[in-house]
Design an enzyme around this catalytic site. Sequence first.
Site, short mmCIF file in Angstrom:
data_model
loop_
_atom_site.label_atom_id
_atom_site.label_comp_id
_atom_site.label_asym_id
_atom_site.label_seq_id
_atom_site.Cartn_x
_atom_site.Cartn_y
_atom_site.Cartn_z
N TRP A 139 0.79 -1.23 0.00
CA TRP A 139 0.00 0.00 0.00
C TRP A 139 0.83 1.28 0.00
CZ3 TRP A 139 1.43 2.01 4.62
CH2 TRP A 139 1.64 1.14 5.70
N GLU B 223 -13.27 3.05 -8.57
CA GLU B 223 -13.39 2.12 -7.45
C GLU B 223 -14.42 2.65 -6.47
OE1 GLU B 223 -10.79 0.12 -3.82
OE2 GLU B 223 -10.45 2.19 -4.45
N ASP C 111 -8.85 5.44 -8.08
CA ASP C 111 -8.76 4.80 -6.78
C ASP C 111 -9.58 5.56 -5.75
OD1 ASP C 111 -7.37 2.93 -4.83
OD2 ASP C 111 -6.73 4.88 -4.04
#
Length: 597
Positions: A90, A247, A221
Amino acid sequence: MPGTRFPSLRRLVLVVALLMVVSSLPFGPVHHSTARAQTSSPRTVFVHLFEWKWTDIAQECENFLGPRGFAAVQVSPPQEHAIVAGYPWWQRYQPVSYQLTSRSGTRAEFANMVARCKAVGVDIYVDAVINHMTGVGSGVGSAGSTYSPYNYPGIYQYQDFHHCGRNGNDDIQNYGDRYEVQNCELVNLADLDTGSSYVRDRLAAYLNDLISLGVAGFRIDAAKHIAAGDIAAILSRVNGSPYIYQEVIGAAGEPITPWEYTNNGDVTEFKYSNEIGRVFLNGKLAWLSQFGEAWGMLPSDKAIVFVDNHDNQRGHGGGGTVVTYKNGVLYDLANVFMLAWPYGYPQVMSSYEFSNDFQGPPSDANGNTRSVYVNGQPNCFGEWKCEHRWRPIANMVAFRNATASTFSVSDWWSNGNNQIAFGRGDKGFVVINREDTTLNRTFQTSMAPGVYCNVIVADFTNGTCSGQTVTVDSNRRITVSIPPFSALAIHVGAKLSTQPATVAVTFNVNATTYWGQNVFVVGNIPQLGNWNPAQAVPLSAATYPVWSGTVNLPANTTIEYKYIKRDGSNVVWECCNNRVITTPGSGSMTLNETWRP
């Protein structure tokens, strides 16, 4: 037993006399990616090469993705990112600047990858992190840039971020509160004020820079954490018409829904992943006859679908019951279904081995990602999983391309449990057996008569099949045997250009049996099961004690065979040497024989 040893086992075509129920289920239109002028079939599948280096992706486009008909690659975020202790996956999702220097490579390597992939018909989609920057703190990024809380020199300062004034540390606490979700911080990540014209301009400049290098699309995202109107305003500043998908993880009872983002582009349908996981792990495949919009999902032409993605395979991104590479053959079967079923734009996941939910890609001690390619060859199926190269998954890309023009289901059948079959009109047909017993059946299809390659277990190249073939007879039927936890798929793009000559051989054997015991013929060729008793050809006792059956066998071929008796899993072989025949060049032949005790 045949001779002194068993030859290798192979799946085959068996004879069973059953017809299937025919139905037709309409679905939405095929979802095309960007233009595909250089290929005869529309490309309808993309792959996420999660954490791959740019140099490796370029090679993969040329060596595998282009030739196999993939539409595009989703790449990991290319911008400069934070360097975090332990180098977790991440850290890529914590931007420091919009310089294209990351652990996947340099700007020059990125540009080279985009050009090389585009040259073989494969687009690049960038995972665009535009909701936030790094976690609130200080550090040095992958390109050497320094940052401190809400201060990214030359880019953003304190006033360019949301400061929601709630929850003490500004983190989202209540997902039932739209304001918090879109104005507070997602796990301490500095939340950009996407309502600001300045911020919108900077984000659009980043996307336009990528477009100037040839990038064809963007995954937005954490789109759920950006107001849909803010995304629209950012995209209005973007050059051209890049493909957009967002997303958005929907959840029951939450005020923010995936549907409100569809005006901006497509949306990730996480419910698809959770439901397909639930069915393949714990449910019944028979439930899937109306899978898609009827299950409360997005319209097909707005949905990005996947069996798993980089988030939920680790329990993040909504979590749920998810099938991953760790489920082995079940993962194959779930992907076969996804790529055969006419709903959404499918994304195939390509992962690396991980043992915890934060583990980064295969790397050295300094966090430098190791190459997938070693000595010019991909080092797959070890630390890099390369699911997109697993034969059942890779070969189903061509199936989806070949069936794209018939975006509906025909010839649906199920056993009411975990065996299903369905067609895509005259373009393709698939059978999935998720049970622990062999599926022997004759299926009605809509396929044109001929011989096709079963692309689940074999490769079709230059008009020939490397393994098992399936014959569609003059009545458009196939008679097949599907081993437990396996599948079969045929399509018009994998039809043999020359059909092998065969002769009809009738086996008649006088053999007494007890109730529940049956007689089969098994031999050294695929049509007779390759000596595998589980795939032997069943004979009929219509004139008991004579057992009979007719099988189409290769012409001008010497064949070894024997008769066996089976009662469930109990097998009795007739004695002595293998029987041997040589088939004629045409016509038929009949064998009248007696069981050898």
